[in-house]
Motif scaffolding. Structure first.
Motif, PDB file in Angstrom:
ATOM      1  N   ARG A  13       0.744  -0.922   0.217  1.00  0.00           N
ATOM      2  CA  ARG A  13       0.036  -0.074   0.024  1.00  0.00           C
ATOM      3  C   ARG A  13       0.926   1.610  -0.222  1.00  0.00           C
ATOM      4  NH1 ARG A  13      -2.498  -3.886  -0.613  1.00  0.00           N
ATOM      5  NH2 ARG A  13      -3.890  -4.335  -0.234  1.00  0.00           N
ATOM      6  N   ARG A  56      -2.576  -7.474   7.449  1.00  0.00           N
ATOM      7  CA  ARG A  56      -3.741  -7.677   7.180  1.00  0.00           C
ATOM      8  C   ARG A  56      -3.645  -7.424   5.456  1.00  0.00           C
ATOM      9  NH1 ARG A  56      -5.766  -2.413   8.411  1.00  0.00           N
ATOM     10  NH2 ARG A  56      -6.036  -2.871  10.510  1.00  0.00           N
ATOM     11  N   ASP A  57      -3.199  -6.367   5.171  1.00  0.00           N
ATOM     12  CA  ASP A  57      -3.173  -6.150   4.006  1.00  0.00           C
ATOM     13  C   ASP A  57      -3.149  -7.204   2.586  1.00  0.00           C
ATOM     14  OD1 ASP A  57      -4.307  -3.498   3.580  1.00  0.00           O
ATOM     15  OD2 ASP A  57      -2.459  -2.360   3.753  1.00  0.00           O
ATOM     16  N   TRP A 112     -10.521  -3.542  10.973  1.00  0.00           N
ATOM     17  CA  TRP A 112      -9.944  -3.057   9.596  1.00  0.00           C
ATOM     18  C   TRP A 112      -9.887  -1.815   9.384  1.00  0.00           C
ATOM     19  CZ3 TRP A 112     -13.473  -0.022   6.624  1.00  0.00           C
ATOM     20  CH2 TRP A 112     -12.767  -0.427   4.759  1.00  0.00           C
ATOM     21  N   ASN A 113     -10.670  -1.255   9.892  1.00  0.00           N
ATOM     22  CA  ASN A 113     -10.766   0.251  10.042  1.00  0.00           C
ATOM     23  C   ASN A 113      -9.677   0.818  10.512  1.00  0.00           C
ATOM     24  OD1 ASN A 113     -11.754   2.802  10.253  1.00  0.00           O
ATOM     25  ND2 ASN A 113     -13.895   3.120   9.499  1.00  0.00           N
ATOM     26  N   ASP A 114      -8.192   1.264  10.025  1.00  0.00           N
ATOM     27  CA  ASP A 114      -7.822   1.903  10.223  1.00  0.00           C
ATOM     28  C   ASP A 114      -7.737   3.358  11.684  1.00  0.00           C
ATOM     29  OD1 ASP A 114      -5.455   0.138   9.709  1.00  0.00           O
ATOM     30  OD2 ASP A 114      -4.940   0.959   7.715  1.00  0.00           O
ATOM     31  N   ALA A 115      -9.207   3.579  10.534  1.00  0.00           N
ATOM     32  CA  ALA A 115      -9.089   4.705  11.606  1.00  0.00           C
ATOM     33  C   ALA A 115     -10.035   5.179  12.959  1.00  0.00           C
ATOM     34  CB  ALA A 115      -9.556   5.790  10.164  1.00  0.00           C
ATOM     35  N   GLU A 153     -12.054   7.416   5.383  1.00  0.00           N
ATOM     36  CA  GLU A 153     -12.769   6.282   6.154  1.00  0.00           C
ATOM     37  C   GLU A 153     -13.901   7.427   6.716  1.00  0.00           C
ATOM     38  OE1 GLU A 153      -9.926   6.029   6.442  1.00  0.00           O
ATOM     39  OE2 GLU A 153      -8.647   4.577   7.046  1.00  0.00           O
ATOM     40  N   PHE A 183     -16.071   3.400  -0.055  1.00  0.00           N
ATOM     41  CA  PHE A 183     -15.219   2.466  -0.004  1.00  0.00           C
ATOM     42  C   PHE A 183     -14.578   1.314  -0.511  1.00  0.00           C
ATOM     43  CE2 PHE A 183     -11.229   1.435   2.512  1.00  0.00           C
ATOM     44  CZ  PHE A 183     -10.952   2.593   3.499  1.00  0.00           C
ATOM     45  N   GLU A 214      -9.572   3.495  -4.098  1.00  0.00           N
ATOM     46  CA  GLU A 214      -9.930   2.667  -3.001  1.00  0.00           C
ATOM     47  C   GLU A 214     -11.194   3.557  -2.146  1.00  0.00           C
ATOM     48  OE1 GLU A 214      -8.500   5.013   0.706  1.00  0.00           O
ATOM     49  OE2 GLU A 214      -7.045   3.000   1.124  1.00  0.00           O
TER      50      GLU A 214
HETATM   51  C1  GLC Z   1      -6.306   1.052   3.903  1.00  0.00           C
HETATM   52  C2  GLC Z   1      -5.545   0.155   3.813  1.00  0.00           C
HETATM   53  C3  GLC Z   1      -6.714  -1.106   4.637  1.00  0.00           C
HETATM   54  C4  GLC Z   1      -7.455  -0.613   5.985  1.00  0.00           C
HETATM   55  C5  GLC Z   1      -8.518   0.107   4.901  1.00  0.00           C
HETATM   56  C6  GLC Z   1      -9.617   0.839   6.626  1.00  0.00           C
HETATM   57  O1  GLC Z   1      -7.171   0.518   2.309  1.00  0.00           O
HETATM   58  O2  GLC Z   1      -4.631  -0.344   3.710  1.00  0.00           O
HETATM   59  O3  GLC Z   1      -5.554  -1.878   5.640  1.00  0.00           O
HETATM   60  O4  GLC Z   1      -8.331  -2.136   6.083  1.00  0.00           O
HETATM   61  O5  GLC Z   1      -7.334   1.918   4.740  1.00  0.00           O
HETATM   62  O6  GLC Z   1      -8.639   1.428   7.502  1.00  0.00           O
END
Ligand code: GLC
Length: 801
Positions: A334, A349-350, A485-488, A635, A640, A687
């Protein structure tokens, strides 16, 4: 307004207007060296890692300027032009950029000359070649000067913070004997860790250079900018200043004559390696041959799995471009694009999802990646959040969802290959400074990561899921920690109280999958235990994760305030908790229609499904950066694409072919008709598309190329919608089609044989029992047992009512 079109065979996208609304890019790469390139030659190159070994100068805001880049200037008398349009942006008589699989050709004509440059990365060397052809169609002899130009960065993008200091380390000079500019930074700098820098950048030309420059200021003069390039080279060296490489060649073209020459840019460890490459590429014929090899390599690489459906856009994106995109995601994760900051490395995870996505195309590549990922797991089941090929496992804190991702990937590998023994492969356990539960630093730890003995791959998976199962909070749901999953969602659980409902669902799905694997390994007790855990977790989700408004909530933060709940004025429903409830198979009868209606009503719109609704309008320290983004961006309630594809997969799981296809079409880059709005490449998934709550940009694409969307789209299209799915004992045929499709076709290699599958849908249904004929013989059920005979097998699958 159109900026281009696909070629008749769909293998190229031809850009006809260089002023695309955003830079439209391509990747030229082997597994060591990569050039990210726009349609006008812009972008940057790197060696092994886009953060630590950046060759060319590039920073985030360059996305707006699409400069600097790899330029070819052609001068005749006082008239100077740029073949790639940038950086002069002068009107050209014609312009085309052929975005190809593994190459990029820019063709232009100006001043009565016809010129082209093809950029590509040879398969086995850490360099790129710019193959230039110039033709004189006129009746007079032309005396031309041809220049190749690029700007050095050399080193780690950390230096951008103290750029003016870091240029003092530059040493760049022209070596007459080699006919090459050699570029070097004296050492690697990281505070308290200064190391010798063995790397050398080089830029050479097939013609003997008649002039050169290494010093940007001397080449361009005051108010340094490529658009002021005059072609008056000064033979400068560069010592501690901004560095470029510019080589000038003089050529004469008789009437009708065409000449080919090339420039070569690269990086090696040590100068002697650079010399080898420069000396190897000693003829135009060799460069041209290498280009042909590269073109053939890429077509072959992405040829496995072909589809033919009534939808041409769908065929085109699945047959070529999404597989190409998926390969880039696998190679570079990424990090390197025009949007991403180039932080280097690969996330856990990616990488799991990329490896799963590419299985049908390259299972061997996926196998190696899986073992690499598994080696990031500690004995306690926590994992390092990623790794870099140059500096090893990431040292920072793990995300809580990471342990749940490898199991589905490994199971998919076993289904693809039939190799259940893969689970008995010995893999090292990681030991590092985050040794206490993966979230606490071990204070007495010194040095980098180490190995802590070995365990089987199965033990790694088991440790991971057991960790997540036990790492729960007040409602018995998994902790959200630093994010799911949601990095934010990066502040919802920092005090280790907050919980993620989505993560509970991901866990349930993985527990069930691991139970299947355990069963096949003969570990019946383990399988039963895993299924019981899945049951317990499903119960908790259905109790404390359910919102009476008619959907699953997303979680609870550290103050036990729910998010993704009807109690929240903003962010009251999240998409992933609905799609993953279905993917995890935990929705009780009676709730399915309710959640589908909630998704439709609250999240679906003309550009796709919003990740959540309504968008956050102000920062919320109980959630994190999710509420910092502009409304509808990233996010914070974008469409998305990755999550949209989760939902497409969920629709397919419950036999809703029409909705599966609708969800896939909404985000398909080559179905975006209003390019002034969408702005980004028609040949690569974004994305996200900016979401409905944005004040003016709903539908705009962003952060193209590097996204889990590529892998999930490919799987959703082939395994779920067309429904030709790998399974433990063979290929299972279970299509979920748009009901208007009367037929479709897919060819796919599987365990050493090729399958040509014709799907017939005479009754116009979305899903139904399938009658299957293999090589003319009707079989029982819908599972084709592997033939493993190297032959082509013809399959007819008729969907019944
Ligand atoms: C980006 C990241 C992924 C994550 C997503 C949601 O796409 O690469 O790992 O799950 O954002 O935050």
């Amino acid at each position: 307004m159109s900026y281009g079109h696909f070629s008749a065979d769909s293998k190229e996208y031809i850009i006809t207007d260089p002023a695309t609304p955003r830079p439209w890019i391509n990747y030229l790469t082997n597994d060591q060296y990569c050039a990210v390139i726009s349609a006008t030659g812009g972008g940057y190159s790197f060696y092994k890692d886009s953060k630590t070994e950046r060759l060319m100068w590039w920073i985030g805001p360059n996305i707006l300027y699409d400069r600097p880049g790899r330029y070819i200037f052609i001068k005749e008398g006082n008239e100077i032009n740029s073949l790639t349009w940038e950086p002069f942006r002068k009107k050209l008589e014609s312009f085309e950029c052929h975005v190809g699989l593994g190459y990029q050709t820019i063709k232009s004509s100006f001043n009565g000359l016809q010129a082209s440059v093809t950029y590509f990365v040879p398969q086995n060397e850490t360099c790129e070649i710019w193959l230039v052809k110039i033709k004189n169609p006129s009746k007079k002899t032309r005396e031309l000067a041809v220049f190749g130009y690029m700007e050095w960065f050399i080193g780690s993008t950390d230096y951008i913070n103290f750029y003016n200091i870091s240029v003092l380390w530059n040493r760049v000079r022209f070596d007459q004997e080699l006919n090459a500019v050699l570029a070097h930074k004296t050492a690697f700098y990281e505070e308290f860790n200064i190391k010798d820098n063995p790397y050398v950048g080089f830029f050479s030309s097939s013609e003997k250079a008649s002039g050169w420059d290494c010093n940007k200021y001397r080449c361009l003069g005051r108010f340094n900018s490529e658009e002021h390039f005059s072609g008056n080279l000064t033979q400068s060296i560069c010592d501690g200043e901004d560095a470029i490489a510019c080589l000038g060649n003089k050529i004469t073209l008789k009437p009708g004559e065409e000449k080919t020459l090339f420039f070569i840019l690269g990086q090696t460890r040590g100068q002697s390696e650079a010399e080898k490459i420069i000396k190897k590429y000693n003829s135009v014929a060799l460069a041209e041959k290498e280009l042909e090899k590269v073109k053939q390599y890429w077509v072959e690489k992405i040829s496995p799995v072909q589809i033919e459906t009534p939808d041409k856009d769908f065929n085109n994106i699945i047959n070529y471009w999404v597989k190409y995109q998926l390969t880039m995601c696998n190679l570079w994760s990424r990090s390197p694009s025009f949007y991403h900051e180039g932080q280097g490395g690969r996330g856990y995870r990616d990488s799991c999802q990329d490896a799963e996505g590419i299985l049908a195309i390259d299972a061997e590549y996926a196998r190696k990646k899986i073992l690499k990922i598994a080696s990031l797991c500690r004995r306690d089941g926590t994992v390092a959040p990623g790794w870099s090929d140059t500096y090893g496992p990431y040292p920072n804190r793990p995300f809580k969802d990471h342990p749940t991702w490898l199991t589905p990937t490994v199971a998919a590998y076993v289904k693809e290959t039939g190799d259940i023994q893969f689970l008995n492969t010995k893999v090292p356990w990681l030991i590092d400074r985050w040794a206490e539960g993966g979230t606490k630093i071990k204070p007495d730890w010194w040095g980098g990561s180490k190995e802590d003995g070995e365990g089987t791959l199965f033990e790694h998976l088991l440790a991971q899921l057991n960790f997540t199962y036990q790492d729960v909070s007040v409602h018995g749901l998994p902790r959200v920690g630093e994010a799911d999953w949601n990095d934010a969602l990066d502040m919802a659980g920092r005090r280790q109280i907050g919980e993620s409902v989505w993560l509970g669902m991901a866990l349930v799905r993985s527990l069930k999958i691991l139970a299947e694997l355990a069963e096949r390994l003969g570990k019946t007790d383990v399988a039963a235990d895993l299924l019981e855990k899945a049951e317990v977790m499903s119960g908790r989700i259905n109790k404390d994760g359910w919102d009476e408004a008619g959907w699953y909530i997303a979680g609870y933060n550290d103050d036990l305030i729910p998010f993704g709940s009807s109690k929240n004025a903003e962010g009251s429903i999240y998409l992933n908790s609905q799609s993953w409830a279905i993917l995890a198979g935990l929705v009780p009868p009676g709730r399915l229609t309710t959640i589908l209606n909630s998704v439709e009503k609250n999240l679906n719109g003309k550009h796709g499904l919003a990740l959540l609704h309504p968008a956050y309008t102000k920062f919320d320290p109980g959630l994190g950066r999710i509420a910092m983004f502009s409304k509808g961006a990233k996010e914070n309630a974008a469409v998305f694409c990755h999550a949209q594809t989760f939902m497409a997969a969920a629709y397919a799981k419950i036999g809703m072919g029409n909705k599966t296809f609708e969800a896939m079409c909404q985000i398909m880059p080559n179905k975006q008709k209003d390019i002034e709005l969408y702005k980004t490449e028609p040949y690569a998934y974004a994305e996200y598309l900016i979401g409905p709550d944005h004040p003016y940009a709903y539908g705009e694409g962003a952060y193209t190329w590097l996204t889990g969307t590529a892998g999930w789209t490919f799987m959703a299209a082939t395994e779920m919608l067309l429904g030709v799915a790998r399974d433990y004992d063979g290929l299972r045929i279970s299509p979920n089609l748009p009901s208007r499709w009367k037929s479709a076709r897919i060819t796919r290699p599987f365990r050493g044989a090729d399958y040509e599958i014709e799907i017939e849908n005479p009754n116009g249904v979305e899903h139904g029992p399938v009658e299957i004929y293999v090589d003319g013989q009707k079989i029982e059920g819908n599972l084709i047992k592997p033939h493993q005979d190297g032959k082509i097998h013809k399959v007819r699958a008729v969907i019944k009512k």
